[in-house]
Structures are given as C-alpha cells and as structure tokens.
Design a protein around this motif. Structure first.
Motif, PDB file in Angstrom:
ATOM      1  N   VAL A 192       0.848  -1.187   0.000  1.00 38.77           N
ATOM      2  CA  VAL A 192       0.000   0.000   0.000  1.00 38.77           C
ATOM      3  C   VAL A 192       0.886   1.240   0.000  1.00 38.77           C
ATOM      4  CG1 VAL A 192      -1.730   1.318   1.240  1.00 38.77           C
ATOM      5  CG2 VAL A 192      -1.852  -1.172   1.235  1.00 38.77           C
ATOM      6  N   ALA A 193       0.638   2.126  -0.965  1.00 37.12           N
ATOM      7  CA  ALA A 193       1.305   3.429  -1.024  1.00 37.12           C
ATOM      8  C   ALA A 193       0.228   4.485  -0.849  1.00 37.12           C
ATOM      9  CB  ALA A 193       2.032   3.604  -2.348  1.00 37.12           C
ATOM     10  N   ILE A 194       0.432   5.412   0.064  1.00 36.13           N
ATOM     11  CA  ILE A 194      -0.658   6.296   0.464  1.00 36.13           C
ATOM     12  C   ILE A 194      -0.181   7.734   0.655  1.00 36.13           C
ATOM     13  CG2 ILE A 194      -0.358   5.818   2.939  1.00 36.13           C
ATOM     14  CD1 ILE A 194      -3.456   5.712   3.121  1.00 36.13           C
ATOM     15  N   ASP A 195      -1.002   8.654   0.219  1.00 36.31           N
ATOM     16  CA  ASP A 195      -0.858  10.060   0.594  1.00 36.31           C
ATOM     17  C   ASP A 195      -1.889  10.277   1.695  1.00 36.31           C
ATOM     18  OD1 ASP A 195      -0.765  12.783   0.899  1.00 36.31           O
ATOM     19  OD2 ASP A 195      -0.882  13.258  -1.229  1.00 36.31           O
ATOM     20  N   PRO A 196      -1.458  10.291   2.953  1.00 37.70           N
ATOM     21  CA  PRO A 196      -2.416  10.284   4.057  1.00 37.70           C
ATOM     22  C   PRO A 196      -3.365  11.479   4.068  1.00 37.70           C
ATOM     23  CG  PRO A 196      -0.206   9.744   4.827  1.00 37.70           C
ATOM     24  CD  PRO A 196      -0.070  10.235   3.427  1.00 37.70           C
ATOM     25  N   LEU A 197      -2.841  12.644   3.682  1.00 40.96           N
ATOM     26  CA  LEU A 197      -3.682  13.840   3.728  1.00 40.96           C
ATOM     27  C   LEU A 197      -3.290  14.750   2.563  1.00 40.96           C
ATOM     28  CD1 LEU A 197      -6.008  14.727   5.508  1.00 40.96           C
ATOM     29  CD2 LEU A 197      -4.392  16.033   6.887  1.00 40.96           C
ATOM     30  N   ASP A 198      -3.792  14.440   1.401  1.00 39.56           N
ATOM     31  CA  ASP A 198      -3.530  15.252   0.217  1.00 39.56           C
ATOM     32  C   ASP A 198      -4.181  16.617   0.379  1.00 39.56           C
ATOM     33  OD1 ASP A 198      -2.761  15.490  -2.714  1.00 39.56           O
ATOM     34  OD2 ASP A 198      -4.915  15.877  -2.812  1.00 39.56           O
ATOM     35  N   GLY A 199      -3.403  17.657   0.093  1.00 42.34           N
ATOM     36  CA  GLY A 199      -3.937  19.013   0.234  1.00 42.34           C
ATOM     37  C   GLY A 199      -3.963  19.516   1.660  1.00 42.34           C
ATOM     38  N   SER A 200      -3.066  18.993   2.509  1.00 43.37           N
ATOM     39  CA  SER A 200      -3.107  19.405   3.917  1.00 43.37           C
ATOM     40  C   SER A 200      -2.820  20.898   4.097  1.00 43.37           C
ATOM     41  CB  SER A 200      -2.119  18.575   4.751  1.00 43.37           C
ATOM     42  OG  SER A 200      -0.790  18.707   4.265  1.00 43.37           O
ATOM     43  N   SER A 221      -6.897  27.054   5.742  1.00 44.70           N
ATOM     44  CA  SER A 221      -7.971  27.863   5.153  1.00 44.70           C
ATOM     45  C   SER A 221      -9.298  27.123   5.092  1.00 44.70           C
ATOM     46  CB  SER A 221      -7.578  28.310   3.740  1.00 44.70           C
ATOM     47  OG  SER A 221      -7.289  27.186   2.927  1.00 44.70           O
ATOM     48  N   ASN A 222      -9.335  25.903   5.657  1.00 46.11           N
ATOM     49  CA  ASN A 222     -10.568  25.106   5.736  1.00 46.11           C
ATOM     50  C   ASN A 222     -11.144  24.817   4.355  1.00 46.11           C
ATOM     51  OD1 ASN A 222     -12.581  23.651   7.074  1.00 46.11           O
ATOM     52  ND2 ASN A 222     -13.952  25.421   7.161  1.00 46.11           N
ATOM     53  N   ASN A 223     -10.276  24.359   3.459  1.00 46.99           N
ATOM     54  CA  ASN A 223     -10.707  23.951   2.130  1.00 46.99           C
ATOM     55  C   ASN A 223     -10.546  22.439   1.961  1.00 46.99           C
ATOM     56  OD1 ASN A 223     -11.402  26.542   1.357  1.00 46.99           O
ATOM     57  ND2 ASN A 223      -9.427  26.973   0.428  1.00 46.99           N
ATOM     58  N   THR A 224     -10.964  21.942   0.806  1.00 44.95           N
ATOM     59  CA  THR A 224     -11.021  20.502   0.544  1.00 44.95           C
ATOM     60  C   THR A 224      -9.663  19.821   0.670  1.00 44.95           C
ATOM     61  OG1 THR A 224     -12.865  20.828  -0.964  1.00 44.95           O
ATOM     62  CG2 THR A 224     -11.642  18.787  -1.211  1.00 44.95           C
ATOM     63  N   MET A 225      -9.683  18.603   1.176  1.00 45.85           N
ATOM     64  CA  MET A 225      -8.500  17.740   1.217  1.00 45.85           C
ATOM     65  C   MET A 225      -8.974  16.296   1.208  1.00 45.85           C
ATOM     66  SD  MET A 225      -7.452  18.492   5.154  1.00 45.85           S
ATOM     67  CE  MET A 225      -7.831  20.224   4.861  1.00 45.85           C
ATOM     68  N   GLY A 226      -8.036  15.358   1.213  1.00 41.13           N
ATOM     69  CA  GLY A 226      -8.454  13.963   1.173  1.00 41.13           C
ATOM     70  C   GLY A 226      -7.298  13.004   1.358  1.00 41.13           C
ATOM     71  N   THR A 227      -7.541  11.749   1.077  1.00 34.94           N
ATOM     72  CA  THR A 227      -6.559  10.669   1.195  1.00 34.94           C
ATOM     73  C   THR A 227      -6.519   9.906  -0.121  1.00 34.94           C
ATOM     74  OG1 THR A 227      -6.895  10.412   3.583  1.00 34.94           O
ATOM     75  CG2 THR A 227      -6.009   8.508   2.396  1.00 34.94           C
ATOM     76  N   ILE A 228      -5.318   9.570  -0.585  1.00 31.45           N
ATOM     77  CA  ILE A 228      -5.156   8.810  -1.827  1.00 31.45           C
ATOM     78  C   ILE A 228      -4.474   7.490  -1.504  1.00 31.45           C
ATOM     79  CG2 ILE A 228      -4.249   8.803  -4.179  1.00 31.45           C
ATOM     80  CD1 ILE A 228      -4.008  11.851  -3.969  1.00 31.45           C
ATOM     81  N   VAL A 229      -4.990   6.393  -2.058  1.00 35.57           N
ATOM     82  CA  VAL A 229      -4.486   5.052  -1.756  1.00 35.57           C
ATOM     83  C   VAL A 229      -4.195   4.304  -3.052  1.00 35.57           C
ATOM     84  CG1 VAL A 229      -4.971   2.869  -0.580  1.00 35.57           C
ATOM     85  CG2 VAL A 229      -5.929   4.998   0.312  1.00 35.57           C
ATOM     86  N   ALA A 230      -3.007   3.717  -3.133  1.00 34.30           N
ATOM     87  CA  ALA A 230      -2.638   2.848  -4.251  1.00 34.30           C
ATOM     88  C   ALA A 230      -2.313   1.472  -3.692  1.00 34.30           C
ATOM     89  CB  ALA A 230      -1.426   3.405  -5.000  1.00 34.30           C
ATOM     90  N   VAL A 231      -2.842   0.432  -4.304  1.00 33.93           N
ATOM     91  CA  VAL A 231      -2.619  -0.943  -3.848  1.00 33.93           C
ATOM     92  C   VAL A 231      -1.937  -1.719  -4.981  1.00 33.93           C
ATOM     93  CG1 VAL A 231      -3.633  -3.023  -2.877  1.00 33.93           C
ATOM     94  CG2 VAL A 231      -4.708  -0.793  -2.447  1.00 33.93           C
ATOM     95  N   TYR A 232      -0.714  -2.176  -4.714  1.00 32.39           N
ATOM     96  CA  TYR A 232       0.089  -2.884  -5.701  1.00 32.39           C
ATOM     97  C   TYR A 232       0.296  -4.335  -5.267  1.00 32.39           C
ATOM     98  CZ  TYR A 232       1.634   1.915  -6.953  1.00 32.39           C
ATOM     99  OH  TYR A 232       1.699   3.243  -7.306  1.00 32.39           O
ATOM    100  N   ASP A 233       0.483  -5.222  -6.242  1.00 39.39           N
ATOM    101  CA  ASP A 233       0.834  -6.605  -5.900  1.00 39.39           C
ATOM    102  C   ASP A 233       2.306  -6.865  -6.210  1.00 39.39           C
ATOM    103  OD1 ASP A 233       0.751  -6.657  -8.651  1.00 39.39           O
ATOM    104  OD2 ASP A 233      -0.510  -8.444  -8.801  1.00 39.39           O
ATOM    105  N   ALA A 275      -5.842  21.408  -3.746  1.00 35.82           N
ATOM    106  CA  ALA A 275      -5.727  20.013  -3.313  1.00 35.82           C
ATOM    107  C   ALA A 275      -6.070  19.166  -4.523  1.00 35.82           C
ATOM    108  CB  ALA A 275      -6.668  19.704  -2.154  1.00 35.82           C
ATOM    109  N   MET A 276      -5.100  18.429  -5.026  1.00 34.62           N
ATOM    110  CA  MET A 276      -5.311  17.699  -6.262  1.00 34.62           C
ATOM    111  C   MET A 276      -6.560  16.838  -6.204  1.00 34.62           C
ATOM    112  SD  MET A 276      -3.051  14.798  -8.205  1.00 34.62           S
ATOM    113  CE  MET A 276      -3.394  13.631  -6.906  1.00 34.62           C
ATOM    114  N   ILE A 277      -6.803  16.210  -5.066  1.00 35.17           N
ATOM    115  CA  ILE A 277      -7.891  15.251  -4.989  1.00 35.17           C
ATOM    116  C   ILE A 277      -9.250  15.917  -5.222  1.00 35.17           C
ATOM    117  CG2 ILE A 277      -8.360  15.341  -2.502  1.00 35.17           C
ATOM    118  CD1 ILE A 277      -7.938  12.246  -4.763  1.00 35.17           C
ATOM    119  N   GLY A 278      -9.405  17.170  -4.778  1.00 33.19           N
ATOM    120  CA  GLY A 278     -10.635  17.894  -5.042  1.00 33.19           C
ATOM    121  C   GLY A 278     -10.798  18.212  -6.521  1.00 33.19           C
ATOM    122  N   ASP A 279      -9.685  18.582  -7.177  1.00 33.09           N
ATOM    123  CA  ASP A 279      -9.723  18.889  -8.604  1.00 33.09           C
ATOM    124  C   ASP A 279     -10.008  17.635  -9.423  1.00 33.09           C
ATOM    125  OD1 ASP A 279      -8.985  21.482  -7.848  1.00 33.09           O
ATOM    126  OD2 ASP A 279      -6.854  20.984  -7.989  1.00 33.09           O
TER     127      ASP A 279
END
Length: 294
Positions: A93-101, A106-118, A209-213
């Motif tokens: 698992v490769a993760i961006d825990p808090l994208d757009g932190s 400024s209390n705008n959008t953020m999120g979490t991104i998860v990649a799962v590799y085998d 925050a990329m994830i919002g875009d």
C-alpha cells in the motif's frame, strides 16, 4: 477484481473508510506545523503525521498487506515477518495520508489517496490492483477502482454506502484545473492552456488540493494537469502516491492519463518518491495535450 486479491483489496478499502471519520474529527486540533519535513521537503502539519501513523497501524495489521509506504516517510515499512518475500495475494500500500493538507489552515477541501500494488515498492502502474481516494468535502465520499470499474460511496460512520456504480467520465467535458505557477509553465503547455481557457464551455476548477480537482473532473468531465515546469522538469506530484493511483482511477472510468507522452501507468518506477508530470481527464483533451507537447 482479481480473485487472489479480492479479499485483501476489500479489507484495505474498508479500513480506509473506517479511519476517515477519525481522521476528519482530528483535523481541528492538528492544524499547526510540526518541526519535521517530509521526503519531498514540505513542512508537515501535525495532521499529516497523525494520519500517517494511523494508516500504518491499521493497514499494517491486515494479513494481506506486507508493505506500507507514504508520502510522509523516506522508506517503505515491511509489515510482515517475511521481509521482502512476496507470496500470492500479498499487497503493498502506497498512500498520501492527507492530500492538500496545506488547505487545512484555510478550511478547504483535502483527502486521502491510496494505491494498492501486488509488487514491492516502488512499483509500476501495471502492478496496481486497485486505487481509491477519500474526499473530505461538505460530506465525506470515497471513490474506489479495481478491475470491475469505479464506484462512488458515501462514508457514514466509517462504513461505505454505494452512491454510484460503474462511474465514468461524462462525454461532454466542462472543467479544467492546471497546477504550477503560470510563469513557470513551458511554452508548449502554456499554449495548450490558452486553448482550453478560450473554450467558453470550460470552467476553471482549481482548489489547491489535487484530490478535489480530480473529483471535479470525474464528476463533470474535463482535464487536470500538473505539468513539467521550467524549474521542475519532472513536475511536482509523486508517481507512487498520486500519479499512478489517480491515473488508474481515471483510466478505469474511461478517461486517459499521461505523463506528456503516454500513460502514467507505463512510467518506469525508479524511486519511491519519484515525481512525474500528471495529465488526466477525457480522452480527447489528453490527446490534444500530448499533441501540443510533442
């Protein structure tokens, strides 16, 4: 989804969803900067470190996860007793825990991104078996992608409730968002941006925050780009944590991803924190971009 990974992928997505309310509730008290920087040289917020530790603890406890890496850590962490030995069904698992932190202040959008590799990290896009992101907007939603397609969920009390199945990009695109400072754009990308902006059917959507875009593009159709810059020829976004999983999600939804010349998922991985230009969206818009950059 592939049979040997179905259970493990479901457990990972369920765990990420279960942690979303806990992370969101912890944000108000963790808006301050810490004394640490991440491997990309960015100052960490207390929220970045908190989310990273939480994901490592919970995802690392899953039987199928043998390796964990995040944008906040220099190296991957092996979470099982077998070291780097991979067996059938093992996942990284490769993760961006808090994208757009940076949007937290400024209390705008953020999120979490998860990649799962085998495969061991760093891994290629061809090794992805699934990807997801959680979006902390007015409500908390989650997008997942696997070989069965893309699904959108409402995350309520840590559980996933289906909103839409078989999510695809709308055929008529209407939004765009371009990262980086305009004076730092290469001339060929600037020309492409001018062309898109001249289309009065397209609306600017860029929130820091990329994830919002990305979610705007997935919802309305369009294009998102964080290009190669004159000061940063490889762009800003990380292949393992951002480029690959977002490329996988958009391609699974019928769109295209590109590093400027071909699919992001075809980029050869060389380093855990490798950067890559990221262009994703409707096929026609990404093809025009590649032609402009050729």
């Amino acid at each position: 989804m592939a049979t040997e990974h179905a259970e493990g992928l479901t457990e990972i997505f369920d765990t990420v969803a279960a942690l979303a309310p806990e992370i969101r509730e912890a944000l108000p008290g963790r808006r301050v900067k810490s004394d640490e920087t991440n491997p990309s040289g960015e100052t960490q917020l207390a929220a970045d470190s908190y989310a990273d530790e939480l994901f490592l603890d919970r995802l690392g406890d899953l039987d199928g996860v043998v390796e964990y890496a995040s944008e906040e850590r220099t190296k991957a962490v092996h979470t099982d007793d077998d070291g780097q030995n991979y067996d059938a069904g093992d996942l990284s698992v490769a993760i961006d825990p808090l994208d757009g932190s940076s949007n937290l202040q400024s209390n705008n959008t953020m999120g979490t991104i998860v990649a799962v590799y085998d495969a061991p990290l760093p891994a290629s896009g061809a090794d992805l078996v699934g990807a997801a992101y959680v979006l902390f907007g007015p409500i908390t939603t989650m997008i997942t992608a696997d070989d069965e397609g893309v699904t959108e969920y409402l995350v309520d009390d840590g559980t996933r409730q289906v909103i839409r199945e078989d999510v695809t990009l709308p055929e008529e695109p209407s939004v765009y968002g371009f990262g980086g400072r305009v004076p730092d754009w290469p001339a060929d990308f600037a020309d492409y941006a001018d062309e898109v902006e001249a289309d009065d059917t397209m609306k600017l959507r860029y929130g820091g925050a990329m994830i919002g875009d990305i979610n705007q593009v997935l919802t309305y159709g369009g294009v998102f780009s964080y290009p190669a810059l004159q000061s940063a020829p490889n762009g800003k976004l990380r292949l393992q944590f951002e480029g690959n999983p977002i490329g996988f999600i958009i391609e699974s939804a019928g769109g295209r991803s590109s590093d400027g010349s071909g699919s992001i998922l075809d980029v050869e991985p060389t380093d855990l924190h490798q950067r890559v230009p990221v262009h994703v969206g409707n096929e026609g818009l990404v093809e025009r971009l590649e032609a402009a950059l050729d």
